[in-house]
Design a protein around this motif. Structure first.
Motif, PDB file in Angstrom:
ATOM      1  N   TRP A 295      28.831   4.290 -29.860  1.00  0.00           N
ATOM      2  CA  TRP A 295      29.895   3.966 -28.909  1.00  0.00           C
ATOM      3  C   TRP A 295      29.894   4.987 -27.791  1.00  0.00           C
ATOM      4  CZ3 TRP A 295      33.987   7.470 -28.264  1.00  0.00           C
ATOM      5  CH2 TRP A 295      35.043   7.041 -27.436  1.00  0.00           C
ATOM      6  N   SER A 296      30.105   4.503 -26.553  1.00  0.00           N
ATOM      7  CA  SER A 296      30.166   5.377 -25.391  1.00  0.00           C
ATOM      8  C   SER A 296      31.368   4.990 -24.536  1.00  0.00           C
ATOM      9  CB  SER A 296      28.874   5.268 -24.564  1.00  0.00           C
ATOM     10  OG  SER A 296      28.913   6.118 -23.434  1.00  0.00           O
ATOM     11  N   ARG A 297      32.107   5.990 -24.057  1.00  0.00           N
ATOM     12  CA  ARG A 297      33.253   5.749 -23.183  1.00  0.00           C
ATOM     13  C   ARG A 297      33.082   6.570 -21.908  1.00  0.00           C
ATOM     14  NH1 ARG A 297      38.442   3.828 -23.731  1.00  0.00           N
ATOM     15  NH2 ARG A 297      40.032   4.661 -22.331  1.00  0.00           N
ATOM     16  N   GLY A 298      32.989   5.872 -20.765  1.00  0.00           N
ATOM     17  CA  GLY A 298      32.889   6.533 -19.474  1.00  0.00           C
ATOM     18  C   GLY A 298      34.245   6.567 -18.783  1.00  0.00           C
ATOM     19  N   GLU A 299      34.601   7.710 -18.200  1.00  0.00           N
ATOM     20  CA  GLU A 299      35.902   7.886 -17.537  1.00  0.00           C
ATOM     21  C   GLU A 299      35.692   8.504 -16.157  1.00  0.00           C
ATOM     22  OE1 GLU A 299      38.033  10.419 -20.176  1.00  0.00           O
ATOM     23  OE2 GLU A 299      38.501   8.821 -21.609  1.00  0.00           O
ATOM     24  N   ILE A 300      36.343   7.942 -15.142  1.00  0.00           N
ATOM     25  CA  ILE A 300      36.268   8.510 -13.798  1.00  0.00           C
ATOM     26  C   ILE A 300      37.677   8.656 -13.227  1.00  0.00           C
ATOM     27  CG2 ILE A 300      34.001   7.491 -13.380  1.00  0.00           C
ATOM     28  CD1 ILE A 300      35.400   5.489 -11.504  1.00  0.00           C
TER      29      ILE A 300
ATOM     30  N   THR B  31      36.180  13.580 -11.425  1.00  0.00           N
ATOM     31  CA  THR B  31      35.918  13.536 -12.865  1.00  0.00           C
ATOM     32  C   THR B  31      34.986  12.379 -13.197  1.00  0.00           C
ATOM     33  OG1 THR B  31      38.084  14.468 -13.391  1.00  0.00           O
ATOM     34  CG2 THR B  31      36.979  13.248 -15.137  1.00  0.00           C
ATOM     35  N   TRP B  32      33.847  12.699 -13.817  1.00  0.00           N
ATOM     36  CA  TRP B  32      32.964  11.707 -14.423  1.00  0.00           C
ATOM     37  C   TRP B  32      32.693  12.208 -15.841  1.00  0.00           C
ATOM     38  CZ3 TRP B  32      30.381   7.526 -11.786  1.00  0.00           C
ATOM     39  CH2 TRP B  32      30.618   7.470 -10.407  1.00  0.00           C
ATOM     40  N   ASP B  33      33.417  11.709 -16.800  1.00  0.00           N
ATOM     41  CA  ASP B  33      33.289  12.169 -18.184  1.00  0.00           C
ATOM     42  C   ASP B  33      32.695  11.078 -19.058  1.00  0.00           C
ATOM     43  OD1 ASP B  33      34.421  14.548 -17.463  1.00  0.00           O
ATOM     44  OD2 ASP B  33      36.402  14.085 -18.274  1.00  0.00           O
ATOM     45  N   ARG B  34      32.048  11.528 -20.154  1.00  0.00           N
ATOM     46  CA  ARG B  34      31.499  10.570 -21.113  1.00  0.00           C
ATOM     47  C   ARG B  34      31.701  11.109 -22.523  1.00  0.00           C
ATOM     48  NH1 ARG B  34      25.711   9.615 -19.719  1.00  0.00           N
ATOM     49  NH2 ARG B  34      25.328  11.537 -20.876  1.00  0.00           N
ATOM     50  N   HIS B  35      32.263  10.253 -23.382  1.00  0.00           N
ATOM     51  CA  HIS B  35      32.429  10.569 -24.798  1.00  0.00           C
ATOM     52  C   HIS B  35      31.553   9.606 -25.599  1.00  0.00           C
ATOM     53  CE1 HIS B  35      36.074  13.012 -23.972  1.00  0.00           C
ATOM     54  NE2 HIS B  35      36.266  12.127 -23.000  1.00  0.00           N
ATOM     55  N   GLN B  36      30.840  10.137 -26.598  1.00  0.00           N
ATOM     56  CA  GLN B  36      29.953   9.290 -27.393  1.00  0.00           C
ATOM     57  C   GLN B  36      30.040   9.655 -28.871  1.00  0.00           C
ATOM     58  OE1 GLN B  36      26.129  10.027 -25.467  1.00  0.00           O
ATOM     59  NE2 GLN B  36      26.292   8.100 -24.344  1.00  0.00           N
ATOM     60  N   ALA B  37      30.032   8.628 -29.713  1.00  0.00           N
ATOM     61  CA  ALA B  37      29.887   8.780 -31.158  1.00  0.00           C
ATOM     62  C   ALA B  37      28.606   8.049 -31.550  1.00  0.00           C
ATOM     63  CB  ALA B  37      31.093   8.197 -31.890  1.00  0.00           C
ATOM     64  N   LEU B  38      27.643   8.767 -32.123  1.00  0.00           N
ATOM     65  CA  LEU B  38      26.293   8.241 -32.316  1.00  0.00           C
ATOM     66  C   LEU B  38      25.846   8.362 -33.772  1.00  0.00           C
ATOM     67  CD1 LEU B  38      24.687  10.028 -29.232  1.00  0.00           C
ATOM     68  CD2 LEU B  38      25.413   7.638 -29.338  1.00  0.00           C
ATOM     69  N   VAL B  39      25.090   7.359 -34.207  1.00  0.00           N
ATOM     70  CA  VAL B  39      24.404   7.388 -35.494  1.00  0.00           C
ATOM     71  C   VAL B  39      22.908   7.350 -35.212  1.00  0.00           C
ATOM     72  CG1 VAL B  39      23.996   6.182 -37.670  1.00  0.00           C
ATOM     73  CG2 VAL B  39      26.297   6.229 -36.678  1.00  0.00           C
TER      74      VAL B  39
END
Length: 203
Positions: free
Chosen positions: A38-43, A189-197
């Motif tokens: 899962w990836s979440r991009g925030e600006i 702000t250009w942020d990215r949160h990721q949860a990876l397997v």
């Protein structure tokens, strides 16, 4: 005759013991892997080149990618290494505004170069932290009344993260990881949160 048989059996047993390799060290050496998650991009208050984006928004997406790296074991418990990764997201377009006109931000692909340091809880389980350089290529489309303008933007930044990796066999391991990337520039702000397997093949 019995003596010859005894010698032959002893030699066969010795040959068999030599032919059986010692268990490989999963977390020492090169590896290749694939990952998804899962990836979440925030600006917020960002710019694309010199184009101001008048929006604070975010987007969730599926991310797929691969990686290659090298682990080096220090002593019995510590592991350090380096890794390069490449990924892309699915259905990840972000809608924004610029001067009242709609803007579509479409991340095309990302790559990163990171260092990793970890601690072995036991011979099969590694907990680790990582940090390094991140880059994302974004296609920006500005929708006008009569036509649209399109250009590409490179976002350079840094990432940090951490996770746990578990050896399944001597050569195969699986990991679960969280990453945060800061790709902001020009005060925005250009942020990215990721949860990876991920699943790795360790050579």
């Amino acid at each position: 005759m019995k003596f010859k048989n005894l010698i032959a059996a002893g030699l066969a047993g010795l040959a068999g013991s030599i032919a059986v390799p010692a268990n490989a060290d999963t977390f020492d050496g090169p590896y290749l892997g694939a990952q998804a998650g899962w990836s979440r991009g925030e600006i917020a208050d960002a710019t694309a080149e010199t184009l101001p984006l008048d929006a604070e928004t975010s987007r969730d997406a599926l991310v797929l990618g691969g990686y290659a790296g090298y682990n080096h074991k220090i002593g019995e418990k510590f592991v350090i290494g380096a890794e390069a990764g490449f990924s892309g997201t699915v259905d990840d377009k972000i809608s924004a505004q610029s001067g009242g006109s709609p803007v579509i931000l479409d991340p095309r692909y990302s790559f990163d170069f990171t260092a990793r340091a970890g601690y072995l809880i036991d011979d099969e389980t590694l907990v680790y932290m990582r940090g390094g350089y991140a880059n994302t290529r974004v296609r920006v489309t500005l929708e006008g009344e009569d036509s649209s303008t399109r250009f590409n933007e490179n976002l350079d930044g840094w990432l940090v993260g951490g996770g746990i990796e578990r050896a399944i066999t001597d050569t195969v391991s699986a990991r679960l990881e969280y990453r945060y990337s800061d790709l902001g520039h020009a005060g925005g702000t250009w942020d990215r949160h990721q949860a990876l397997v991920g699943v790795s093949y360790n050579f």
